[in-house]
Scaffold this active site. Structure first.
Site, PDB file in Angstrom:
ATOM      1  CG  HIS A   1      -6.849  -5.068   1.354  1.00 41.49           C
ATOM      2  ND1 HIS A   1      -6.326  -5.949   2.271  1.00 41.49           N
ATOM      3  CD2 HIS A   1      -8.044  -4.657   1.853  1.00 41.49           C
ATOM      4  CE1 HIS A   1      -7.169  -6.071   3.300  1.00 41.49           C
ATOM      5  NE2 HIS A   1      -8.217  -5.297   3.064  1.00 41.49           N
TER       6      HIS A   1
ATOM      7  CG  ASP B   1      -3.015  -8.242   0.404  1.00 37.40           C
ATOM      8  OD1 ASP B   1      -2.311  -8.641   1.349  1.00 37.40           O
ATOM      9  OD2 ASP B   1      -4.037  -7.530   0.556  1.00 37.40           O
TER      10      ASP B   1
ATOM     11  CG  HIS C   1      -2.000  -1.018   1.174  1.00 41.48           C
ATOM     12  ND1 HIS C   1      -2.902  -1.113   0.137  1.00 41.48           N
ATOM     13  CD2 HIS C   1      -2.308  -2.024   2.033  1.00 41.48           C
ATOM     14  CE1 HIS C   1      -3.716  -2.136   0.364  1.00 41.48           C
ATOM     15  NE2 HIS C   1      -3.377  -2.703   1.506  1.00 41.48           N
TER      16      HIS C   1
ATOM     17  CG  ASP D   1      -5.447  -9.884   3.125  1.00 43.94           C
ATOM     18  OD1 ASP D   1      -4.976 -10.482   2.135  1.00 43.94           O
ATOM     19  OD2 ASP D   1      -5.197  -8.684   3.369  1.00 43.94           O
TER      20      ASP D   1
HETATM   21 ZN   LIG Z   1      -4.468  -7.021   2.430  1.00 45.86          ZN
END
Ligand SMILES: [Zn+2]
Length: 331
Positions: A188, A186, A152, A275
């Site tokens: 996200h 991932d 991120h 996740d």
């Molecule tokens: Zn994540």
């Protein structure tokens, strides 16, 4: 396969994150990495200690120098309170610490703890050392057991528990000797990695993730973000809906592999988040532990030197089994 670990992360203990104005227990905790480490050893994997540090020159090739300087200097504040609100002063050097804190952050989940430079530097070093071994043809596959995560972190902004973008730093290093594909699995969107390579034609950035209309990081990860200039067509996003199953995920994964084959990269970087698991407390897909082995097997069939870098995954009790399942697919 070579696995690298460093105990330095143990001193990184964010106490809380702020959601909807309230402090919540922080999800990015040391036991994530410790539980993976224990499971790896129990399952016969050899876990090696870090021996190299990422050169600062490589970090400032990946992130803006002023941002790296801010992380190095630290902040007297734990979280920002104000964010930039006007384009007028974007290029201006600001002297106020709180103003800079808002300028270089994008959320209230990523605290500026005292030793953050050392911690983030060490996390990136795990990926860096493995990227060097891949460049020197000492290994074909590496797994970096690192935290804090990195995908991120943008050129000049921290967020999503990330400070330095470990995967981007490794990809930047690998790109000195050939084209690199990044396949971010991932849950996200890998907004930081997208931001860093958005105008690059020699680094293909692919991310499979939760639809940003539904989940963090909300502002990026849409399918029409395709890259700029030489990077046009070299950024590919696959947003997926709530409840995505193994079968749906596999179908998307196979599409990404075709894109990677067409690009003909010399190296592959896989930011790995668990996740996506059905029991992850902040996820929302339905992937199972067994499926990670199939996912990895599918990726390893590309037969490209590959660097796997630990990103998210917040069901601490299951993380070890999930990583072991994934890595078994690469053996
Ligand atoms: Zn994540």
């Amino acid at each position: 396969m070579k696995i690298l670990y460093s105990p330095t992360h143990l001193s990184h203990v964010p106490e809380f994150e702020i959601f909807n104005g309230h402090p919540d227990a922080h999800a990015e905790v040391p036991s994530r990495i410790e539980n993976i480490n224990k499971s790896l050893i129990k399952n016969g994997f050899k876990v090696n200690n870090l021996t190299k540090k990422t050169p600062i020159s490589l970090i400032v090739k990946t992130h803006k120098k002023e941002y790296v300087d801010f992380i190095k200097k630290g902040s007297v504040f734990l979280y920002p309170s104000v964010f930039p609100y006007n384009d007028l002063n974007q290029g201006r050097k600001l002297s106020n610490n709180l103003a800079n804190h808002g300028k270089y952050s994008f959320d209230l989940y990523t605290p500026m703890l005292k030793n953050i430079f050392k911690i983030a530097h060490e996390s990136s070093s795990l990926a860096y050392e493995l990227s060097e071994e891949i460049l020197n043809k000492k290994i074909k596959v590496g797994y970096s057991l690192c935290r804090p995560p990195g995908h991120h972190a943008e050129k000049a902004r921290m967020g999503g528990y990330c400070y330095f973008n470990n995967s981007a730093i490794a990809a930047q290093n690998l790109s000195s000797k050939g084209k690199v594909a990044i396949l971010d699995v991932d849950f996200h969107h890998g907004n930081g990695t997208q931001n860093i390579f958005y105008d690059r034609g020699d680094v293909l950035t692919i991310s499979i993730h939760a639809d940003p209309n539904w989940k963090f990081p909300f502002y990026t990860g849409f399918a029409d973000e395709i890259g700029l200039y030489e990077g046009e067509g070299k950024n590919i996003n696959f947003p997926l809906p709530k409840g995505t199953t193994n079968t749906q995920y596999q179908r998307t994964l196979e599409k990404t592999l075709k894109k990677i084959k067409d690009f003909q990269p010399k190296y592959l970087v896989v930011p790995l988040g668990l996740d996506t698991h059905r029991d992850d407390p902040i996820g929302g897909f339905q992937l199972t532990t067994d499926y990670y082995q199939k996912m990895a097997k599918t990726i390893s069939d590309l037969k490209i030197p590959t660097l796997i870098i630990q990103e998210g995954g917040y069901n601490t009790a299951l993380l070890g089994d999930n990583v072991v399942s994934f890595l078994k697919g690469f053996i």
